[in-house]
Design an enzyme around this catalytic site. Sequence first.
Site, PDB file in Angstrom:
ATOM      1  N   GLY A  45       0.986  -1.173   0.046  1.00  0.00           N
ATOM      2  CA  GLY A  45       0.229   0.235  -0.254  1.00  0.00           C
ATOM      3  C   GLY A  45       0.818   1.127   0.066  1.00  0.00           C
ATOM      4  CD  GLN A  50       3.331   5.240   3.431  1.00  0.00           C
ATOM      5  OE1 GLN A  50       2.249   4.845   2.461  1.00  0.00           O
ATOM      6  NE2 GLN A  50       3.807   5.275   3.986  1.00  0.00           N
ATOM      7  CB  CYS A  98       4.943   2.430   7.758  1.00  0.00           C
ATOM      8  SG  CYS A  98       4.397   3.980   6.983  1.00  0.00           S
ATOM      9  CG  LEU A  99       6.546   1.271   1.592  1.00  0.00           C
ATOM     10  CD1 LEU A  99       5.776   1.589   0.433  1.00  0.00           C
ATOM     11  CD2 LEU A  99       7.781   0.050   1.622  1.00  0.00           C
ATOM     12  CG  HIS A 140      -0.750   1.075   7.362  1.00  0.00           C
ATOM     13  ND1 HIS A 140      -0.490   0.597   8.488  1.00  0.00           N
ATOM     14  CD2 HIS A 140       0.068   1.826   6.371  1.00  0.00           C
ATOM     15  CE1 HIS A 140       1.314   0.996   8.038  1.00  0.00           C
ATOM     16  NE2 HIS A 140       1.438   1.855   7.099  1.00  0.00           N
ATOM     17  CD  GLU A 141      -0.839   2.285   2.981  1.00  0.00           C
ATOM     18  OE1 GLU A 141      -0.547   3.495   2.746  1.00  0.00           O
ATOM     19  OE2 GLU A 141       0.022   1.423   3.449  1.00  0.00           O
ATOM     20  CG  HIS A 144      -0.369   6.477   5.617  1.00  0.00           C
ATOM     21  ND1 HIS A 144       0.862   7.325   6.575  1.00  0.00           N
ATOM     22  CD2 HIS A 144       0.096   4.900   4.633  1.00  0.00           C
ATOM     23  CE1 HIS A 144       2.241   6.461   6.521  1.00  0.00           C
ATOM     24  NE2 HIS A 144       1.572   5.002   6.067  1.00  0.00           N
TER      25      HIS A 144
END
Length: 189
Positions: A45, A50, A98-99, A140-141, A144
Amino acid sequence: MIYPITAYGDPVLKEHAQDIPKDFPELKELVDDMFATMYHAHGVGLAAPQISKSIRLFVIDSEPMMDDEDEGKGVKKAFINPEILEEDGEEWGFEEGCLSIPGVREVVYRPERIVIRYFDEDWNEHTDTYDGMTARVIQHEYDHIEGILFTDYLSGLKKRLLKTKLTKISKGYVDADYKMKFPALSKKR
């Protein structure tokens, strides 16, 4: 185009993202670039904040998260101006990463099912129900674009234990096999 991933500590990750207007320039190209960036970083994701864009857009491909019995049931799509309408079911824990926060993984509890309304990249409106791992990836996304990170769900003690590691990430002291943008380095230039 592969974007650098914005690292923990950048204020854009804590902002409530803005709705995308229908005349947003080159939206389909941005969605394609976000998928390319997500795959390049081995993610499932990626939300627009991000990549330093404070807009209500995220992409997911939950297929890599499916176990053997759910193989082929993953979801790959873009969510534009999404709104979670309902969350229900038993909360279950799973170790998330998380990235934007490489090298940190912690257990987060989330409801098992969601109902979400969103637009696709052709501006078709959808209202869909997701459960299990796909619901988790979406939650999760979605967080963000609401300015919430998975670390915000952790206990005070866990946050204190991670503080040094998170500070190092914001300063660029991290191993990631993808390009990143670090807030502390940007201020020095």
